[in-house]
Design an enzyme around this catalytic site. Structure first.
Site, short mmCIF file in Angstrom:
data_model
loop_
_atom_site.label_atom_id
_atom_site.label_comp_id
_atom_site.label_asym_id
_atom_site.label_seq_id
_atom_site.Cartn_x
_atom_site.Cartn_y
_atom_site.Cartn_z
N ASN A 9 4.36 -0.30 5.43
CA ASN A 9 3.73 -1.07 6.50
C ASN A 9 2.24 -0.77 6.45
O ASN A 9 1.81 0.32 6.81
CB ASN A 9 4.34 -0.64 7.85
CG ASN A 9 3.65 -1.30 9.02
OD1 ASN A 9 2.83 -2.20 8.84
ND2 ASN A 9 3.97 -0.85 10.22
N TRP A 10 1.48 -1.74 5.98
CA TRP A 10 0.05 -1.50 5.78
C TRP A 10 -0.76 -1.60 7.06
O TRP A 10 -1.95 -1.31 7.06
CB TRP A 10 -0.50 -2.47 4.72
CG TRP A 10 -0.07 -2.13 3.32
CD1 TRP A 10 0.67 -1.04 2.93
CD2 TRP A 10 -0.33 -2.88 2.13
NE1 TRP A 10 0.86 -1.06 1.57
CE2 TRP A 10 0.26 -2.19 1.05
CE3 TRP A 10 -1.02 -4.07 1.87
CZ2 TRP A 10 0.19 -2.64 -0.27
CZ3 TRP A 10 -1.09 -4.53 0.55
CH2 TRP A 10 -0.49 -3.82 -0.49
N LYS A 11 -0.14 -2.07 8.12
CA LYS A 11 -0.84 -2.19 9.41
C LYS A 11 -2.16 -2.95 9.21
O LYS A 11 -2.19 -3.93 8.48
CB LYS A 11 -1.03 -0.80 10.03
CG LYS A 11 0.30 -0.03 10.07
CD LYS A 11 0.23 1.26 10.83
CE LYS A 11 1.59 1.95 10.79
NZ LYS A 11 1.65 3.16 11.61
N HIS A 94 7.60 -2.75 16.46
CA HIS A 94 6.90 -1.53 16.04
C HIS A 94 6.27 -0.85 17.27
O HIS A 94 5.81 -1.52 18.19
CB HIS A 94 5.82 -1.86 15.01
CG HIS A 94 5.30 -0.62 14.35
ND1 HIS A 94 4.32 0.17 14.93
CD2 HIS A 94 5.65 0.00 13.21
CE1 HIS A 94 4.09 1.21 14.15
NE2 HIS A 94 4.89 1.14 13.10
N GLU A 96 3.51 0.50 17.77
CA GLU A 96 2.12 0.14 18.08
C GLU A 96 2.07 -1.16 18.87
O GLU A 96 1.17 -1.35 19.69
CB GLU A 96 1.31 0.08 16.78
CG GLU A 96 1.03 1.49 16.27
CD GLU A 96 0.99 1.63 14.76
OE1 GLU A 96 0.84 0.62 14.05
OE2 GLU A 96 1.14 2.78 14.30
N GLU A 166 11.44 5.46 14.26
CA GLU A 166 10.09 5.99 14.09
C GLU A 166 9.67 6.71 15.37
O GLU A 166 9.20 6.07 16.32
CB GLU A 166 9.10 4.84 13.82
CG GLU A 166 9.42 4.04 12.57
CD GLU A 166 8.17 3.32 12.04
OE1 GLU A 166 7.85 3.55 10.87
OE2 GLU A 166 7.53 2.57 12.78
N GLY A 172 1.54 8.65 12.00
CA GLY A 172 0.12 8.87 11.73
C GLY A 172 -0.40 10.23 12.14
O GLY A 172 -1.61 10.44 12.19
N SER A 209 4.98 9.75 9.24
CA SER A 209 4.40 10.76 8.35
C SER A 209 5.27 11.08 7.13
O SER A 209 5.33 12.23 6.68
CB SER A 209 4.08 12.04 9.14
OG SER A 209 3.08 11.79 10.12
N GLY A 230 3.74 4.28 6.56
CA GLY A 230 2.41 3.75 6.86
C GLY A 230 1.38 4.27 5.87
O GLY A 230 1.23 3.76 4.77
#
Ligand code: 13P
Length: 245
Positions: A9-11, A94, A96, A166, A172, A209, A230
């Site tokens: 997931n490149w966000k 997600h 976020e 997650e 992160g 992570s 990520g």
């Protein structure tokens, strides 16, 4: 047999030149996997990434989906555009989006319904915050996230419905869940989706992570069927190491 998945997931990362370099480098590194490999670039890069990803045997995912095919929805991306760009999977729920955008449970539920109806591989994210873990609420949180989206709302085959566990405190932060913590949550999710929906064959990924040096301790566990990554998915070398691990 549940085929393992490694998904990146490149966000909101990787510009055109980085996308091109990623696939050029990824393709040049030696491949050694039977796993399903998926990458989710940001919307503006789906076209560039899609063409290059296919040559590497990587499937294309979107980081979200607005639950309409097309129409007057300013700023949104719906199913027709994603299909036009060769997207086969969508990430929904997600953390976020849940926490930064306060995406509500009923909208997430509608996206889950629509993604299945449109034939996408659904990658549905759940996970508790640090406060929820510390107050011992984590199993209730997962149950609410899953049942609010899945009750009377699952129509796709189990292999097209993937859950990503997650924990928010691991995303992160460099603080990965221990294998014991992850397996406890994964086996809880497996039991829930088996008993409530008969979806025991769905895959359950761990995210938070994940790095080349910790993936083996996680993915070797009974109920962990892969990873949603990520930071370590942004560069070809570390992503290839995860895929080959
Ligand atoms: P990190 O691997 O950077 O912790 O991100 C995990 C994630 O949120 C993937 O969706």
């Amino acid at each position: 047999m549940r085929r393992e998945i490694i998904a990146g997931n490149w966000k909101m990362n990787n510009l055109t030149s980085e996308v091109e370099t990623f696939f050029k480098d990824f393709g040049a590194l030696s491949a050694d996997t039977k796993r399903q490999v998926i990458v989710a670039p940001a919307y503006p890069y789906l076209k560039t990434a899609g063409e290059l990803a296919r040559e590497c045997g990587i499937e294309l995912a979107a980081q979200d989906l607005y639950p309409q095919p097309e129409g007057a929805f300013t700023g949104m991306i719906g199913s027709k555009m994603l299909k036009d760009l060769g997207v086969s999977a969508v990430i929904i729920g997600h953390s976020e989006r849940r926490h930064i955008l306060h995406e509500p449970l009923d909208l997430i539920r509608e996206k889950v319904r629509f993604a299945q109806e449109e034939g996408f591989h659904l990658i549905f994210c759940v996970g508790e915050t640090l406060e929820e873990r510390q107050s011992g609420e984590m199993l209730n949180v997962l149950t609410t996230q899953i049942t609010s989206a899945f009750d009377n709302n699952l129509t796709a085959a189990p292999e097209m419905v993937t859950i990503a566990y997650e924990p928010v405190w691991a995303i992160g932060t460099g603080v990965v869940a221990t294998p014991e913590q992850a397996e406890e949550m994964h086996s809880f999710i497996r039991k829930l989706i088996t008993e409530k929906y008969g979806y025991g064959d769905s895959r359950i990924l761990y995210g938070g992570s994940v790095k080349p040096n910790n993936i083996n301790g996680l993915i070797s566990l009974e109920d962990i069927d892969g990873a949603l990554v990520g930071g370590a998915s942004l560069k070809a070398e570390s992503f290839r190491a995860l895929v080959n691990a």
